[in-house]
Write a protein that holds these residues in place. Sequence first.
Motif, PDB file in Angstrom:
ATOM      1  N   ALA A 110       0.827  -1.209   0.000  1.00 61.82           N
ATOM      2  CA  ALA A 110       0.000   0.000   0.000  1.00 61.82           C
ATOM      3  C   ALA A 110       0.856   1.252   0.000  1.00 61.82           C
ATOM      4  CB  ALA A 110      -0.920  -0.004   1.216  1.00 61.82           C
ATOM      5  N   THR A 111       2.008   1.217   0.667  1.00 57.97           N
ATOM      6  CA  THR A 111       2.890   2.379   0.693  1.00 57.97           C
ATOM      7  C   THR A 111       3.483   2.647  -0.687  1.00 57.97           C
ATOM      8  OG1 THR A 111       3.429   1.961   3.017  1.00 57.97           O
ATOM      9  CG2 THR A 111       4.927   3.379   1.765  1.00 57.97           C
ATOM     10  N   LEU A 112       3.990   1.599  -1.333  1.00 56.28           N
ATOM     11  CA  LEU A 112       4.603   1.781  -2.649  1.00 56.28           C
ATOM     12  C   LEU A 112       3.577   2.222  -3.693  1.00 56.28           C
ATOM     13  CD1 LEU A 112       7.000  -1.319  -2.772  1.00 56.28           C
ATOM     14  CD2 LEU A 112       7.590   1.058  -2.288  1.00 56.28           C
ATOM     15  N   VAL A 113       2.448   1.522  -3.744  1.00 54.80           N
ATOM     16  CA  VAL A 113       1.441   1.849  -4.746  1.00 54.80           C
ATOM     17  C   VAL A 113       0.804   3.207  -4.449  1.00 54.80           C
ATOM     18  CG1 VAL A 113      -0.744   1.117  -5.792  1.00 54.80           C
ATOM     19  CG2 VAL A 113       1.000  -0.579  -5.217  1.00 54.80           C
ATOM     20  N   GLY A 114       0.495   3.450  -3.169  1.00 51.42           N
ATOM     21  CA  GLY A 114      -0.156   4.705  -2.803  1.00 51.42           C
ATOM     22  C   GLY A 114       0.705   5.919  -3.063  1.00 51.42           C
ATOM     23  N   VAL A 115       2.006   5.829  -2.732  1.00 48.60           N
ATOM     24  CA  VAL A 115       2.900   6.962  -2.970  1.00 48.60           C
ATOM     25  C   VAL A 115       3.089   7.194  -4.468  1.00 48.60           C
ATOM     26  CG1 VAL A 115       5.267   7.774  -2.679  1.00 48.60           C
ATOM     27  CG2 VAL A 115       4.070   6.750  -0.760  1.00 48.60           C
ATOM     28  N   ALA A 116       3.181   6.119  -5.252  1.00 46.51           N
ATOM     29  CA  ALA A 116       3.335   6.277  -6.702  1.00 46.51           C
ATOM     30  C   ALA A 116       2.115   6.962  -7.317  1.00 46.51           C
ATOM     31  CB  ALA A 116       3.558   4.905  -7.345  1.00 46.51           C
ATOM     32  N   ILE A 117       0.913   6.518  -6.922  1.00 47.16           N
ATOM     33  CA  ILE A 117      -0.301   7.134  -7.472  1.00 47.16           C
ATOM     34  C   ILE A 117      -0.438   8.572  -6.985  1.00 47.16           C
ATOM     35  CG2 ILE A 117      -2.816   6.989  -7.540  1.00 47.16           C
ATOM     36  CD1 ILE A 117      -2.568   3.984  -7.277  1.00 47.16           C
ATOM     37  N   SER A 118      -0.157   8.816  -5.711  1.00 49.24           N
ATOM     38  CA  SER A 118      -0.293  10.160  -5.158  1.00 49.24           C
ATOM     39  C   SER A 118       0.687  11.121  -5.801  1.00 49.24           C
ATOM     40  CB  SER A 118      -0.081  10.123  -3.645  1.00 49.24           C
ATOM     41  OG  SER A 118      -0.991   9.248  -3.007  1.00 49.24           O
ATOM     42  N   ALA A 119       1.936  10.675  -5.995  1.00 49.07           N
ATOM     43  CA  ALA A 119       2.930  11.546  -6.612  1.00 49.07           C
ATOM     44  C   ALA A 119       2.543  11.875  -8.055  1.00 49.07           C
ATOM     45  CB  ALA A 119       4.302  10.886  -6.567  1.00 49.07           C
ATOM     46  N   SER A 120       2.055  10.894  -8.785  1.00 52.10           N
ATOM     47  CA  SER A 120       1.653  11.150 -10.175  1.00 52.10           C
ATOM     48  C   SER A 120       0.471  12.111 -10.230  1.00 52.10           C
ATOM     49  CB  SER A 120       1.295   9.823 -10.860  1.00 52.10           C
ATOM     50  OG  SER A 120       2.389   8.921 -10.829  1.00 52.10           O
ATOM     51  N   ALA A 121      -0.536  11.866  -9.377  1.00 50.97           N
ATOM     52  CA  ALA A 121      -1.708  12.742  -9.367  1.00 50.97           C
ATOM     53  C   ALA A 121      -1.360  14.143  -8.894  1.00 50.97           C
ATOM     54  CB  ALA A 121      -2.802  12.138  -8.478  1.00 50.97           C
ATOM     55  N   GLY A 122      -0.534  14.249  -7.871  1.00 56.88           N
ATOM     56  CA  GLY A 122      -0.145  15.558  -7.375  1.00 56.88           C
ATOM     57  C   GLY A 122       0.675  16.342  -8.377  1.00 56.88           C
ATOM     58  N   TYR A 123       1.581  15.661  -9.088  1.00 56.36           N
ATOM     59  CA  TYR A 123       2.387  16.352 -10.090  1.00 56.36           C
ATOM     60  C   TYR A 123       1.528  16.808 -11.262  1.00 56.36           C
ATOM     61  CZ  TYR A 123       6.076  17.206 -13.506  1.00 56.36           C
ATOM     62  OH  TYR A 123       6.890  17.790 -14.438  1.00 56.36           O
ATOM     63  N   ALA A 124       0.586  15.959 -11.686  1.00 55.68           N
ATOM     64  CA  ALA A 124      -0.299  16.347 -12.789  1.00 55.68           C
ATOM     65  C   ALA A 124      -1.170  17.534 -12.399  1.00 55.68           C
ATOM     66  CB  ALA A 124      -1.178  15.160 -13.190  1.00 55.68           C
ATOM     67  N   ALA A 125      -1.681  17.529 -11.163  1.00 58.27           N
ATOM     68  CA  ALA A 125      -2.516  18.649 -10.727  1.00 58.27           C
ATOM     69  C   ALA A 125      -1.711  19.926 -10.544  1.00 58.27           C
ATOM     70  CB  ALA A 125      -3.215  18.287  -9.418  1.00 58.27           C
ATOM     71  N   SER A 126      -0.423  19.800 -10.267  1.00 55.67           N
ATOM     72  CA  SER A 126       0.416  20.980 -10.059  1.00 55.67           C
ATOM     73  C   SER A 126       0.926  21.576 -11.355  1.00 55.67           C
ATOM     74  CB  SER A 126       1.605  20.614  -9.167  1.00 55.67           C
ATOM     75  OG  SER A 126       2.501  21.694  -9.019  1.00 55.67           O
TER      76      SER A 126
END
Length: 306
Positions: A110-126
Amino acid sequence: MTENIAFSMRRGGSVTRSEHVRPRTAPRPRRGHRQRSPAASVALHATLGVATVLALFPIAFILLVSLRGENGWTHPTELSGFTVSNYIHLLGGTEFLVWFANSTIVAGGATLVGVAISASAGYAASRLRFPGQRSLMWSFLVFQMFPVAVLIVPLYNILSTLGLLNTHGGLILTYCSVSVPFCAWMLKSYFDTIPVSLDEAGQVDGLTPFGTFWRLIVPLSRPGLAVTGFYTFLTAWSEVAFATQFMNSEDRYTLAVGLQNFVGPHRAEWGLMTAASILIMVPAGVVFFFAQRHLVAGLTAGGTKG
């Protein structure tokens, strides 16, 4: 002062004792705003000491009970008769190691998958501007408002349809659905503090958008990634409700679910419960030890912008 004395003598006046030059005394140092008086320092340290004792007392009490044997809860304050029988029985006579391995797999995944998805979504939104961007970010916030009890039924139906009930993968996806919205918002705020000119420089050097993100942005975002990783790990490591409903075989139990076997309708195994609680804290403490130097910078990122 010397010129005044000379002028007085030229006019025929006499120099009195009061007109002699007086030695200057060193000015008394003023106490700055950040300097505390001794009484304030004593009060501050006393307050911190009391707060430390209050914070460590529950852990020390649980450790003491776990070392008092099967009936350590009866006289937990006696400083004698210590034994590790609870730990030996917990590791050798129960399925604790199986539950520990399951929790490690689920929390790590959950840590690996969650951080990967969160980083991608956060970078796209930024960085990117696309239709529905604001709606997507607001939906993350709205999703956080729903309590766990409301989400159990729809998530159960989704996992049942996908055939992921009673699997580690299904539980990992469930925990990601809880942690990703919060982590995506936090990482977006962190990415906003990184100059866009850095992305433009990467594109000039021939990097693709993903290459810019992976080679330039991710190394600079370690504090933010550490905070989101720590939050995701703790969410998956200590969660009870989803794991209780989605795992129905003992060999798939996580620690939070497996410990319920130590509590019966008429009697609770407090010795095993306290020993398990001490062992459960170890992985969380290790993760915090490696992430703590990034926590302050990651939590305060995005608080000010300029």
